[in-house]
Design an enzyme around this catalytic site. Sequence first.
Site, PDB file in Angstrom:
ATOM      1  N   THR A   1      22.917  15.890  52.988  1.00 43.15           N
ATOM      2  CA  THR A   1      22.116  16.119  51.783  1.00 43.15           C
ATOM      3  C   THR A   1      20.827  16.797  52.220  1.00 43.15           C
ATOM      4  O   THR A   1      20.347  16.591  53.329  1.00 43.15           O
ATOM      5  CB  THR A   1      21.786  14.819  51.018  1.00 43.15           C
ATOM      6  OG1 THR A   1      21.115  13.899  51.886  1.00 43.15           O
ATOM      7  CG2 THR A   1      23.041  14.176  50.466  1.00 43.15           C
TER       8      THR A   1
ATOM      9  N   HIS B   1      32.375  14.010  57.117  1.00 44.80           N
ATOM     10  CA  HIS B   1      31.182  14.853  57.105  1.00 44.80           C
ATOM     11  C   HIS B   1      30.324  14.437  55.925  1.00 44.80           C
ATOM     12  O   HIS B   1      30.842  14.097  54.853  1.00 44.80           O
ATOM     13  CB  HIS B   1      31.579  16.321  56.968  1.00 44.80           C
ATOM     14  CG  HIS B   1      30.491  17.196  56.414  1.00 44.80           C
ATOM     15  ND1 HIS B   1      30.437  17.569  55.083  1.00 44.80           N
ATOM     16  CD2 HIS B   1      29.402  17.758  57.001  1.00 44.80           C
ATOM     17  CE1 HIS B   1      29.376  18.316  54.876  1.00 44.80           C
ATOM     18  NE2 HIS B   1      28.724  18.454  56.018  1.00 44.80           N
TER      19      HIS B   1
END
Length: 293
Positions: free
Chosen positions: A132, A129
């Site tokens: 941002t 995973h």
Amino acid sequence: MTETFDSEKAAASAWFRQLRDDIVSRFEAIEAQHEIDAPCGTFTVTPTQRTAEDGSDAGGGLMSVMRGGRVFEKVGVNVSTVFGTLGARAQEAMAARKGIPGMRDDPRFWAAGISLVAHMQNPHCPAVHMNTRMFWTPHAWWFGGGSDLNPCIEYAEDTAQFHGVLNSYCAPHGADIYPRYKAWADEYFYIPHRKRARGVGGIFYDDHCTGDWEKDFALTQDVGRAFLPAYAPLVEARLNQPWGEAERDAQLIHRGLYAEYNLLYDRGTKFGLETGHDPDAVLMSLPPLAKWT
């Protein structure tokens, strides 16, 4: 009150799109290079749309998903830039968690980011995973995100490689960044009802705002840049490793753990659904198949 930050918003949104393009290109190359007798997977790209409560346009993005590939059983790489006003539930959650004054008086927001989850065909290849994002309100702005490795079969050398690359990309931004955000990931990606972590960790941060936007954006860019060198070599090293029914069973059980975390605890999932974003894009992270004992 913060400035409108129009140029900063545009720069952040463009960066997340560029990172998305780089990752999609590398994943398609890995998929094409794997020489097995199976169709080569490609990404299906679908525009996503967020609609405000009054029916007006509130931004959107791209959902890029590959299903049933040679290497990737399901991988999604989503980008979005959304804006509008936060609903009552989201306002309360934001005010409570972040202590932002004035949120109920002026609940405008803007958010952009990239979100990636990969579930692999070979159980020896770890799931992963990464996300941002940048978030802005008239009262504050901040960055958040990180990446974490989620193997169903753990290899100490893979964990060391992943963490080592993250550390090397964080180091130029301060000696405290990696250890502090690694500890945050260990706490954040913990599943209380199972009394265990969902994987072998990584880094996680939220509310990152030193007051220097350029400096904070540079850190977030490096967190994104670290992803491919941290993760892609692990896949390339293990995609031909033999596996059988026992390994597949372990993979499906681990995916059940992953699904529990994302549906019960993940902030991004909750925020996306609360703010009216495309539910298919929000729930893209869920595995194609999972199993519970």
